[in-house]
Design an enzyme around this catalytic site. Structure first.
Site, PDB file in Angstrom:
ATOM      1  N   ARG A   9       5.563  38.498  30.172  1.00 51.08           N
ATOM      2  CA  ARG A   9       5.993  40.047  30.226  1.00 51.08           C
ATOM      3  C   ARG A   9       4.793  40.461  30.464  1.00 51.08           C
ATOM      4  O   ARG A   9       5.963  41.883  32.179  1.00 51.08           O
ATOM      5  CB  ARG A   9       5.733  41.305  28.358  1.00 51.08           C
ATOM      6  CG  ARG A   9       6.673  41.099  27.745  1.00 51.08           C
ATOM      7  CD  ARG A   9       6.043  40.960  26.797  1.00 51.08           C
ATOM      8  NE  ARG A   9       5.835  39.917  26.149  1.00 51.08           N
ATOM      9  CZ  ARG A   9       6.540  38.842  25.810  1.00 51.08           C
ATOM     10  NH1 ARG A   9       8.108  38.184  25.518  1.00 51.08           N
ATOM     11  NH2 ARG A   9       5.748  37.227  25.731  1.00 51.08           N
ATOM     12  N   THR A  10       3.576  40.267  30.869  1.00 51.87           N
ATOM     13  CA  THR A  10       2.478  41.371  32.393  1.00 51.87           C
ATOM     14  C   THR A  10       3.385  40.651  33.268  1.00 51.87           C
ATOM     15  O   THR A  10       3.626  41.672  34.270  1.00 51.87           O
ATOM     16  CB  THR A  10       1.663  41.119  31.872  1.00 51.87           C
ATOM     17  OG1 THR A  10       1.957  41.216  29.885  1.00 51.87           O
ATOM     18  CG2 THR A  10       0.712  41.394  32.419  1.00 51.87           C
ATOM     19  N   LYS A  59     -10.718  23.686  41.968  1.00 47.43           N
ATOM     20  CA  LYS A  59     -11.777  22.807  42.774  1.00 47.43           C
ATOM     21  C   LYS A  59     -12.622  24.033  42.724  1.00 47.43           C
ATOM     22  O   LYS A  59     -14.040  23.401  43.914  1.00 47.43           O
ATOM     23  CB  LYS A  59     -11.080  23.698  44.355  1.00 47.43           C
ATOM     24  CG  LYS A  59      -9.686  22.212  44.646  1.00 47.43           C
ATOM     25  CD  LYS A  59      -9.281  22.852  46.310  1.00 47.43           C
ATOM     26  CE  LYS A  59      -7.835  22.505  46.711  1.00 47.43           C
ATOM     27  NZ  LYS A  59      -7.761  23.831  48.324  1.00 47.43           N
ATOM     28  N   ARG A  97      -4.819  37.955  35.507  1.00 50.09           N
ATOM     29  CA  ARG A  97      -5.680  38.177  33.351  1.00 50.09           C
ATOM     30  C   ARG A  97      -5.997  36.024  34.392  1.00 50.09           C
ATOM     31  O   ARG A  97      -6.149  35.282  34.825  1.00 50.09           O
ATOM     32  CB  ARG A  97      -3.542  37.645  33.398  1.00 50.09           C
ATOM     33  CG  ARG A  97      -3.796  36.737  32.095  1.00 50.09           C
ATOM     34  CD  ARG A  97      -2.977  36.544  31.237  1.00 50.09           C
ATOM     35  NE  ARG A  97      -2.111  37.798  30.807  1.00 50.09           N
ATOM     36  CZ  ARG A  97      -1.356  38.279  29.535  1.00 50.09           C
ATOM     37  NH1 ARG A  97      -1.087  37.045  29.195  1.00 50.09           N
ATOM     38  NH2 ARG A  97      -0.859  39.202  29.591  1.00 50.09           N
ATOM     39  N   HIS A 113      -6.754  44.584  27.391  1.00 58.64           N
ATOM     40  CA  HIS A 113      -5.435  44.687  27.821  1.00 58.64           C
ATOM     41  C   HIS A 113      -4.491  45.450  28.048  1.00 58.64           C
ATOM     42  O   HIS A 113      -4.014  46.095  27.583  1.00 58.64           O
ATOM     43  CB  HIS A 113      -4.482  43.618  26.703  1.00 58.64           C
ATOM     44  CG  HIS A 113      -3.157  42.969  27.232  1.00 58.64           C
ATOM     45  ND1 HIS A 113      -2.557  44.019  28.667  1.00 58.64           N
ATOM     46  CD2 HIS A 113      -2.593  42.143  27.517  1.00 58.64           C
ATOM     47  CE1 HIS A 113      -1.911  42.908  28.993  1.00 58.64           C
ATOM     48  NE2 HIS A 113      -1.355  42.075  28.084  1.00 58.64           N
TER      49      HIS A 113
HETATM   50  N1   CP Z   1       2.108  41.151  25.825  1.00 59.04           N
HETATM   51  C1   CP Z   1       1.756  40.507  26.735  1.00 59.04           C
HETATM   52  O1   CP Z   1       0.301  40.076  27.332  1.00 59.04           O
HETATM   53  O2   CP Z   1       2.287  39.341  27.068  1.00 59.04           O
HETATM   54  P1   CP Z   1       2.666  38.222  27.939  1.00 59.04           P
HETATM   55  O3   CP Z   1       1.223  37.309  27.507  1.00 59.04           O
HETATM   56  O4   CP Z   1       4.016  37.355  27.604  1.00 59.04           O
HETATM   57  O5   CP Z   1       2.640  39.038  29.261  1.00 59.04           O
END
Ligand code: CP
Length: 308
Positions: A54-55, A83, A104, A132
Protein backbone atom coordinates in the site's frame (compact mmCIF):
# COMPACT_ATOMS: atom_id res chain seq x y z
CA UNK A 1 3.78 26.88 5.53
CA UNK A 2 4.44 23.25 4.60
CA UNK A 3 6.65 23.86 1.55
CA UNK A 4 10.09 22.26 1.94
CA UNK A 5 9.23 20.51 5.23
CA UNK A 6 9.68 16.82 6.09
CA UNK A 7 7.27 14.49 7.89
CA UNK A 8 8.74 12.07 10.42
CA UNK A 9 6.20 12.08 13.25
CA UNK A 10 2.47 12.94 12.97
CA UNK A 11 3.00 15.77 15.44
CA UNK A 12 5.54 17.49 13.16
CA UNK A 13 2.53 19.37 11.76
CA UNK A 14 0.05 21.45 13.72
CA UNK A 15 -3.63 20.51 13.71
CA UNK A 16 -4.22 23.52 11.44
CA UNK A 17 -1.58 22.27 8.98
CA UNK A 18 -3.13 18.80 9.06
CA UNK A 19 -6.52 20.35 8.31
CA UNK A 20 -5.01 22.04 5.23
CA UNK A 21 -3.83 18.61 4.00
CA UNK A 22 -7.22 16.97 4.63
CA UNK A 23 -9.10 19.84 2.97
CA UNK A 24 -6.86 19.50 -0.08
CA UNK A 25 -7.29 15.70 -0.12
CA UNK A 26 -11.08 16.15 -0.08
CA UNK A 27 -10.82 18.56 -3.01
CA UNK A 28 -8.57 16.17 -4.94
CA UNK A 29 -11.13 13.39 -4.42
CA UNK A 30 -13.93 15.68 -5.66
CA UNK A 31 -11.96 17.26 -8.56
CA UNK A 32 -9.13 14.93 -9.63
CA UNK A 33 -8.68 16.55 -13.09
CA UNK A 34 -7.85 19.90 -11.51
CA UNK A 35 -4.70 18.35 -10.00
CA UNK A 36 -3.63 16.04 -12.83
CA UNK A 37 -0.62 18.13 -13.92
CA UNK A 38 0.41 20.12 -10.86
CA UNK A 39 3.54 18.01 -10.30
CA UNK A 40 4.73 17.99 -13.92
CA UNK A 41 8.55 18.03 -13.83
CA UNK A 42 8.69 16.74 -10.24
CA UNK A 43 10.30 13.44 -9.23
CA UNK A 44 9.47 11.28 -6.21
CA UNK A 45 12.13 8.82 -4.97
CA UNK A 46 10.74 5.82 -3.08
CA UNK A 47 13.49 4.26 -0.96
CA UNK A 48 11.96 1.10 0.52
CA UNK A 49 14.33 -1.02 2.60
CA UNK A 50 11.36 -3.07 3.86
CA UNK A 51 8.44 -4.75 2.04
CA UNK A 52 5.31 -2.74 1.25
CA UNK A 53 2.27 -2.91 -0.98
CA UNK A 54 0.00 0.00 0.00
CA UNK A 55 2.46 2.65 1.10
CA UNK A 56 4.88 2.40 -1.81
CA UNK A 57 2.27 1.89 -4.51
CA UNK A 58 -0.01 4.62 -3.16
CA UNK A 59 2.93 7.06 -3.04
CA UNK A 60 3.84 6.16 -6.60
CA UNK A 61 0.22 6.31 -7.80
CA UNK A 62 -0.15 9.64 -6.01
CA UNK A 63 2.83 11.23 -7.79
CA UNK A 64 1.80 9.80 -11.18
CA UNK A 65 -1.76 11.11 -10.71
CA UNK A 66 -0.33 14.57 -9.99
CA UNK A 67 1.58 14.47 -13.30
CA UNK A 68 5.00 13.78 -11.79
CA UNK A 69 7.34 10.81 -12.14
CA UNK A 70 8.84 8.23 -9.77
CA UNK A 71 12.10 6.35 -9.30
CA UNK A 72 13.47 4.23 -6.50
CA UNK A 73 13.90 0.73 -5.13
CA UNK A 74 11.57 -1.64 -3.34
CA UNK A 75 14.23 -3.99 -2.01
CA UNK A 76 17.41 -2.87 -0.28
CA UNK A 77 19.32 -5.82 -1.78
CA UNK A 78 19.06 -4.12 -5.17
CA UNK A 79 20.47 -0.84 -3.77
CA UNK A 80 23.99 0.02 -2.62
CA UNK A 81 22.84 -0.44 0.98
CA UNK A 82 23.78 -4.07 0.31
CA UNK A 83 27.38 -2.86 -0.20
CA UNK A 84 27.32 -0.99 3.10
CA UNK A 85 26.28 2.52 2.00
CA UNK A 86 24.87 4.60 4.86
CA UNK A 87 21.43 6.23 4.88
CA UNK A 88 23.14 9.64 5.06
CA UNK A 89 25.16 9.03 1.89
CA UNK A 90 22.17 7.50 0.10
CA UNK A 91 19.95 10.56 0.64
CA UNK A 92 22.80 12.95 -0.27
CA UNK A 93 22.93 11.18 -3.62
CA UNK A 94 19.18 10.76 -4.14
CA UNK A 95 18.58 14.49 -3.52
CA UNK A 96 20.72 15.11 -6.64
CA UNK A 97 18.11 13.23 -8.70
CA UNK A 98 14.71 13.76 -7.05
CA UNK A 99 12.55 16.51 -5.51
CA UNK A 100 11.05 14.53 -2.61
CA UNK A 101 11.80 11.23 -0.84
CA UNK A 102 9.48 8.65 0.74
CA UNK A 103 11.53 6.22 2.82
CA UNK A 104 10.69 3.01 4.69
CA UNK A 105 13.35 1.38 6.82
CA UNK A 106 13.39 -1.40 9.45
CA UNK A 107 15.35 0.71 11.95
CA UNK A 108 13.63 3.16 14.29
CA UNK A 109 14.97 6.66 13.69
CA UNK A 110 16.17 5.98 10.13
CA UNK A 111 13.88 8.65 8.65
CA UNK A 112 15.21 11.20 11.13
CA UNK A 113 18.76 10.45 10.00
CA UNK A 114 17.62 10.86 6.38
CA UNK A 115 16.01 14.23 7.14
CA UNK A 116 19.14 15.50 8.90
CA UNK A 117 21.15 14.79 5.76
CA UNK A 118 18.69 15.89 3.07
CA UNK A 119 18.04 19.22 1.39
CA UNK A 120 14.74 17.95 -0.04
CA UNK A 121 11.63 16.88 1.92
CA UNK A 122 11.75 13.39 3.41
CA UNK A 123 8.55 11.54 4.28
CA UNK A 124 8.76 8.72 6.82
CA UNK A 125 6.94 5.78 5.21
CA UNK A 126 7.50 3.66 8.34
CA UNK A 127 10.59 3.31 10.56
CA UNK A 128 10.75 -0.04 12.34
CA UNK A 129 8.25 -0.35 15.19
CA UNK A 130 8.29 3.42 15.75
CA UNK A 131 6.09 5.67 13.55
CA UNK A 132 4.10 5.57 10.31
CA UNK A 133 2.78 9.13 9.93
CA UNK A 134 1.30 8.82 6.43
CA UNK A 135 -0.76 5.83 7.56
CA UNK A 136 -2.05 8.15 10.27
CA UNK A 137 -2.96 10.79 7.68
CA UNK A 138 -4.82 8.00 5.87
CA UNK A 139 -6.60 6.95 9.07
CA UNK A 140 -7.53 10.52 10.00
CA UNK A 141 -8.84 11.40 6.54
CA UNK A 142 -11.01 8.26 6.64
CA UNK A 143 -12.34 9.10 10.11
CA UNK A 144 -13.08 12.70 9.08
CA UNK A 145 -14.87 11.66 5.89
CA UNK A 146 -17.08 9.17 7.77
CA UNK A 147 -17.52 10.68 11.23
CA UNK A 148 -17.11 14.34 10.28
CA UNK A 149 -14.73 15.05 13.18
CA UNK A 150 -11.80 13.73 15.21
CA UNK A 151 -13.21 14.59 18.63
CA UNK A 152 -15.69 12.87 20.98
CA UNK A 153 -14.80 9.34 19.86
CA UNK A 154 -14.23 6.13 21.80
CA UNK A 155 -11.46 4.45 19.86
CA UNK A 156 -10.66 0.79 20.36
CA UNK A 157 -7.21 -0.25 19.17
CA UNK A 158 -6.79 -3.99 19.08
CA UNK A 159 -3.90 -6.39 18.47
CA UNK A 160 -0.18 -5.73 18.48
CA UNK A 161 0.06 -2.39 20.25
CA UNK A 162 3.72 -2.95 21.13
CA UNK A 163 5.26 -3.23 17.67
CA UNK A 164 2.46 -1.64 15.61
CA UNK A 165 3.93 1.66 14.39
CA UNK A 166 0.57 2.69 12.94
CA UNK A 167 -0.86 2.44 16.46
CA UNK A 168 1.82 4.66 17.99
CA UNK A 169 1.31 7.35 15.34
CA UNK A 170 -2.49 7.18 15.54
CA UNK A 171 -2.59 7.54 19.33
CA UNK A 172 -0.22 10.52 19.12
CA UNK A 173 -2.36 12.17 16.47
CA UNK A 174 -5.81 11.57 17.99
CA UNK A 175 -4.62 12.68 21.43
CA UNK A 176 -4.56 16.25 20.16
CA UNK A 177 -8.33 16.38 19.63
CA UNK A 178 -10.90 16.92 22.37
CA UNK A 179 -12.75 14.35 24.41
CA UNK A 180 -11.39 11.18 22.83
CA UNK A 181 -11.13 8.01 24.87
CA UNK A 182 -8.84 5.08 24.03
CA UNK A 183 -9.62 1.44 24.73
CA UNK A 184 -6.34 -0.44 24.27
CA UNK A 185 -7.01 -4.13 23.61
CA UNK A 186 -4.03 -6.47 23.58
CA UNK A 187 -2.45 -9.50 25.21
CA UNK A 188 -0.13 -8.66 28.12
CA UNK A 189 2.99 -9.18 25.94
CA UNK A 190 1.82 -6.77 23.24
CA UNK A 191 0.70 -3.80 25.34
CA UNK A 192 1.34 -0.28 24.12
CA UNK A 193 4.87 0.96 25.02
CA UNK A 194 5.25 2.86 28.27
CA UNK A 195 6.56 5.97 26.50
CA UNK A 196 3.25 6.33 24.62
CA UNK A 197 1.29 5.86 27.85
CA UNK A 198 3.40 8.30 29.86
CA UNK A 199 4.44 10.93 27.32
CA UNK A 200 1.29 11.01 25.21
CA UNK A 201 -1.75 9.73 27.14
CA UNK A 202 -1.00 10.50 30.80
CA UNK A 203 0.84 13.76 30.08
CA UNK A 204 -2.18 15.08 28.17
CA UNK A 205 -4.78 13.70 30.60
CA UNK A 206 -6.29 11.47 27.92
CA UNK A 207 -8.74 8.87 29.21
CA UNK A 208 -7.66 5.29 28.41
CA UNK A 209 -8.12 1.74 29.62
CA UNK A 210 -6.12 -1.39 28.85
CA UNK A 211 -8.05 -4.65 28.46
CA UNK A 212 -7.41 -8.12 27.07
CA UNK A 213 -10.85 -9.16 25.77
CA UNK A 214 -12.38 -7.47 22.74
CA UNK A 215 -15.82 -8.93 23.54
CA UNK A 216 -15.94 -7.02 26.84
CA UNK A 217 -15.63 -3.59 25.22
CA UNK A 218 -16.76 -3.76 21.59
CA UNK A 219 -20.23 -2.36 22.36
CA UNK A 220 -18.67 0.90 23.70
CA UNK A 221 -16.66 1.73 20.60
CA UNK A 222 -17.19 4.32 17.84
CA UNK A 223 -14.07 3.21 15.96
CA UNK A 224 -12.37 -0.19 16.09
CA UNK A 225 -8.82 -0.13 14.71
CA UNK A 226 -7.65 -3.71 14.20
CA UNK A 227 -3.97 -4.52 13.68
CA UNK A 228 -2.00 -7.59 12.74
CA UNK A 229 0.59 -9.18 15.02
CA UNK A 230 3.89 -7.93 13.53
CA UNK A 231 5.74 -11.17 12.82
CA UNK A 232 8.81 -9.36 11.47
CA UNK A 233 9.46 -7.61 14.81
CA UNK A 234 9.43 -10.78 16.99
CA UNK A 235 12.66 -12.24 18.34
CA UNK A 236 11.38 -15.82 18.13
CA UNK A 237 8.81 -17.64 16.02
CA UNK A 238 7.36 -19.51 19.03
CA UNK A 239 6.07 -16.29 20.62
CA UNK A 240 4.62 -15.14 17.31
CA UNK A 241 2.76 -18.43 16.78
CA UNK A 242 1.36 -18.27 20.33
CA UNK A 243 0.08 -14.71 19.91
CA UNK A 244 -0.79 -14.39 16.23
CA UNK A 245 -4.47 -15.35 16.52
CA UNK A 246 -5.18 -13.52 19.79
CA UNK A 247 -8.02 -11.63 18.10
CA UNK A 248 -10.26 -12.62 15.22
CA UNK A 249 -13.08 -10.18 14.53
CA UNK A 250 -16.06 -12.01 13.03
CA UNK A 251 -19.82 -11.66 12.49
CA UNK A 252 -20.59 -13.06 15.91
CA UNK A 253 -18.48 -10.44 17.72
CA UNK A 254 -19.84 -7.66 15.48
CA UNK A 255 -23.40 -8.40 16.72
CA UNK A 256 -22.53 -6.47 19.88
CA UNK A 257 -21.03 -3.46 18.04
CA UNK A 258 -22.88 -0.19 17.42
CA UNK A 259 -24.57 0.20 14.04
CA UNK A 260 -22.32 3.17 13.24
CA UNK A 261 -19.08 1.79 14.62
CA UNK A 262 -16.46 1.67 11.90
CA UNK A 263 -13.79 -0.99 11.48
CA UNK A 264 -10.43 0.31 10.28
CA UNK A 265 -7.21 -1.63 9.65
CA UNK A 266 -3.96 -0.32 8.15
CA UNK A 267 -3.61 -3.64 6.29
CA UNK A 268 -2.14 -6.08 5.41
CA UNK A 269 -4.61 -8.32 7.22
CA UNK A 270 -3.68 -11.86 8.20
CA UNK A 271 -6.42 -13.55 10.30
CA UNK A 272 -7.55 -10.75 12.57
CA UNK A 273 -10.62 -9.73 10.53
CA UNK A 274 -12.67 -12.54 9.08
CA UNK A 275 -13.36 -12.07 5.34
CA UNK A 276 -17.05 -12.61 6.11
CA UNK A 277 -17.07 -9.01 7.39
CA UNK A 278 -15.78 -7.44 4.17
CA UNK A 279 -19.33 -6.68 2.97
CA UNK A 280 -20.49 -5.32 6.34
CA UNK A 281 -21.19 -1.59 5.83
CA UNK A 282 -19.10 -0.87 8.95
CA UNK A 283 -15.95 -2.41 7.39
CA UNK A 284 -14.11 0.59 5.92
CA UNK A 285 -10.53 -0.70 5.52
CA UNK A 286 -10.43 -0.87 1.72
CA UNK A 287 -11.88 2.64 1.48
CA UNK A 288 -9.17 3.62 4.00
CA UNK A 289 -6.46 2.19 1.69
CA UNK A 290 -7.91 4.23 -1.21
CA UNK A 291 -7.90 7.39 0.89
CA UNK A 292 -4.19 6.78 1.49
CA UNK A 293 -3.43 7.64 -2.10
CA UNK A 294 -5.41 10.89 -2.01
CA UNK A 295 -3.93 12.07 1.25
CA UNK A 296 -0.41 11.33 -0.06
CA UNK A 297 -1.24 13.40 -3.15
CA UNK A 298 -2.24 16.28 -0.89
CA UNK A 299 0.82 15.84 1.33
CA UNK A 300 3.31 15.85 -1.55
CA UNK A 301 1.59 18.81 -3.23
CA UNK A 302 1.96 20.78 0.00
CA UNK A 303 5.58 19.78 0.72
CA UNK A 304 6.58 20.56 -2.86
CA UNK A 305 4.77 23.90 -2.69
CA UNK A 306 2.70 23.32 -5.82
CA UNK A 307 -0.61 23.93 -3.98
CA UNK A 308 -1.50 26.77 -1.62
N1 CP B 1 -0.40 -0.06 5.79
C1 CP B 1 0.83 -0.32 5.30
O1 CP B 1 1.82 0.31 5.67
O2 CP B 1 0.84 -1.29 4.33
P1 CP B 1 2.13 -1.75 3.51
O3 CP B 1 3.08 -2.38 4.50
O4 CP B 1 1.62 -2.70 2.46
O5 CP B 1 2.75 -0.52 2.92
Amino acid sequence: MLKGRSLIDPRDFTVEELKEIFDLADDIIANPKKYAKICEGKLLATLFYEPSTRTRLSFEAAMLRLGGKVLGFSDSSSSSASKGESIADTVRVVECYADIIAMRHPKEGAATVATMNSKIPVINAGDGGHQHPTQTLTDLLTIRRIKGEFSNQTIGICGDLKFGRTVHSLVKALSRYKNNKFVLISPEELKIPDYIKKEVLEKNNIEFVEVEKLEDVISDLDILYMTRVQRERFFNEEDYVRLKDSYILNEEKMKSAKDDMIILHPLPRVNEISCELDNDSRARYFEQARNGMFVRMALMAKLLGVCE
